[in-house]
Scaffold this active site. Structure first.
Site: not given
Ligand code: G1P
Ligand code: G1P
Lengths: 346, 346
Positions: B113, B53, B161, B50, B168, B164, B166, B153
């Site tokens: 994790h 981590c 993806s 990961c 943004q 873990h 998290h 997300n």
């Molecule tokens: O930045 P990540 O987690 O790789 O990507 C994810 O969040 C982003 C922000 O909402 C999007 O643009 C991506 O399509 C999504 O897969």
């Protein structure tokens, strides 16, 4: 115009007045996230359990006629109902609601369960265009129907629950948000220039020839400068028509032909039955004058990198606004490299 | 108010000025479409592969510190870059674009994790709130950063993806579309009433007590009247704060506590790790006066009927506007039946 080909920028959507964030430098990001099923299943031409195949019975208890070309009927689980409920408005402090009425229909594109638009003959797609036209005219002329939304959800990835080739029409009393946005921008431009916003844009695109995917005498398919979805595309009539009801027989065929061309390129891109939602935006049917409107059909396909990796419109996109990685020009170049012959028929 | 409980209607979103179509009679529609994977996987507390981590190396080549609580760093594949490109504007006929700059960060919620927010202790979620606050203050004070979007997300279904725990932060020069919409409606109301639109709405909701999910001394969690996603919810501070930078230590803890409560109910609904995108909408950081703003955190979860069947926002929704089947009141009632103790800990 390649000004921002390699650096983050925002592009303006002239039809909605909204911006889209483009991050061309980000295409090399590795993908460890969710992958979708590659739908390579070959279907039979008739499926006894399909509620859209000719002669089969439907959820609502009715039986489909033994139709030969196209067929439309009212949705057995409509999101809109014809009847007005008792109350029509609610305004209670900061809560605000209105009743909504409408008619929801299903449009079968073909009796053949195994087909999709790109696999159909142009003359059979022309029948679909003819039915869309008939429905737009009839529903639009119905009392209380002020807007007619024709659309298709293609593929399980786009929430389609039956692979039989079909689309839907939801028609309703109020004019929906996305249509109001476009109406405003068509109108502003018309009042200033007495010309069609989309007509002028089309001329510029034909001149630049960077984002054009296909054209014939009556229609052009292109990736709009402000495309949101990776391979989003738009089919625009060269004539300044407000709605599909204005198409003559020759134009109906030309429309069918360009739909086949575009959707064939889509399937060829990742050699898969390319999922998308498509829809026709056209003038409302509330009896007002909409000479500024220029009808067009848009395709919003989610696949980004392969038959199994899609673009997610999630956190940032939901809370801030749409974001894309490949530019519209890259997308057009990728599609333009492909054959016009469907990969299953090569 | 139950005026339209059984008939199709539109509800008005007082924060964006947009409408949503509600079809309460349609919940009985059978579903034969796509089902998702029910993510019941149990994860280890440490995963050597990961990139989030502690102590592991990342895609960009750097090594994560051996962090104990929370940890933030700049995204290795940022959608926005700090540097201005050579050109800043393009206006060529009907093509219009602008350069965009910004800073993208990743926020690790925990070194463990295997966790998610509902499985974390309130004191550890409080550290996440503290880091959001610090980042909002620091990024917001950075020259050229005029808006800071904090989001998460959660789950592969929402394009995440890496499991873990998290979130943004994308911060940028321009103020995004969704934020501008809310700014306008906050401002209109403020100018008329010299009161917070969301504060007044909160008072009305507390009075009605139909859509409230949880409350403590400083925050309320509720399903907004105009919710789009099936179990969409919103956390609103009782105080009229413009941004999270204004929270004191006690309020940070109360925020953490209500986040845990809401996300626990989410997990308990279908006994699965409930996917969603969440985001905090707050005042822009361009130095202007935004006394009308009232910050809030929204959750947009896609699941509709079970751990594997989600709501698809596709054809009609993309071309017309959002549509939902269960009402906000039904959603609130379903969540309110559930325990506050996480199903994995019962
Ligand atoms: O930045 P990540 O987690 O790789 O990507 C994810 O969040 C982003 C922000 O909402 C999007 O643009 C991506 O399509 C999504 O897969
Ligand atoms: O009507 P269908 O095909 O059952 O349903 C599909 O299309 C509708 C209209 O876009 C959406 O509301 C549904 O979420 C989707 O699954």
């Amino acid at each position: 115009n390649t000004a921002f080909n390699n650096s983050p920028h925002r592009r303006y959507n002239i039809l909605t007045g909204e911006w889209i964030l483009v991050s061309p430098h980000r295409t090399k990001r590795p993908w460890q996230g969710k992958t979708e099923k590659n739908n390579q299943e070959k279907r039979e031409t008739y499926d006894p359990s399909c509620y859209l195949c000719p002669g089969n019975s439907r959820a609502g208890g009715e039986t489909n006629p033994d139709y030969k070309g196209v067929h439309s009927f009212e949705n057995d689980y409509p999101a809109l109902l014809r009847e007005e409920p008792g109350q029509s408005n609610l305004e209670d402090g900061l809560l605000k609601a209105e009743s909504e009425t409408g008619i929801c229909k299903v449009v079968c594109f073909s009796p053949d369960h195994s087909l999709t638009l790109p696999l159909m003959k142009v003359e059979d797609i022309t029948k679909v265009v003819g039915l869309w036209k008939k429905e737009y005219n009839e529903l639009g002329a119905t009392a209380g129907i002020n807007y007619v939304q024709i659309f298709e959800n293609k593929g399980a990835m786009m929430g389609c629950s039956n692979p039989h080739p079909h689309g839907q029409i939801w028609s309703q009393k109020s004019i929906p948000t996305e249509v109001l946005k476009k109406s405003k921008h068509f109108k502003d431009y018309w009042q200033k220039n007495k010309r069609s916003l989309l007509g002028d844009y089309l001329e510029q695109e034909l001149e630049l020839d960077e984002r054009i995917l296909a054209k014939n005498e009556h229609f052009v398919a292109l990736i709009p400068y402000w495309a949101v979805w990776p391979y989003e595309a738009m089919i625009v009539p060269r004539n300044h028509y407000q709605h599909i009801g204005q198409l003559n027989a020759e134009e109906e065929k030309a429309f069918a032909e360009i739909i086949k061309k575009l959707t064939t390129k889509y399937d060829n891109l990742f050699e898969t039955s390319f999922p998308y939602s498509s829809g026709i935006h056209q003038m409302p049917t509330n009896g007002e004058n909409y000479e500024e409107w220029h009808f067009h059909m848009s395709f919003y396909p989610p696949l980004l990198r392969s038959a199994t990796v899609k673009k997610f419109m999630v956190g940032y996109e939901m809370f801030a606004g749409p974001q894309r990685d490949i530019t519209a020009e890259q997308a057009a170049a990728n599609l333009n490299e492909l054959s016009d012959v469907h990969y299953l028929k090569q």
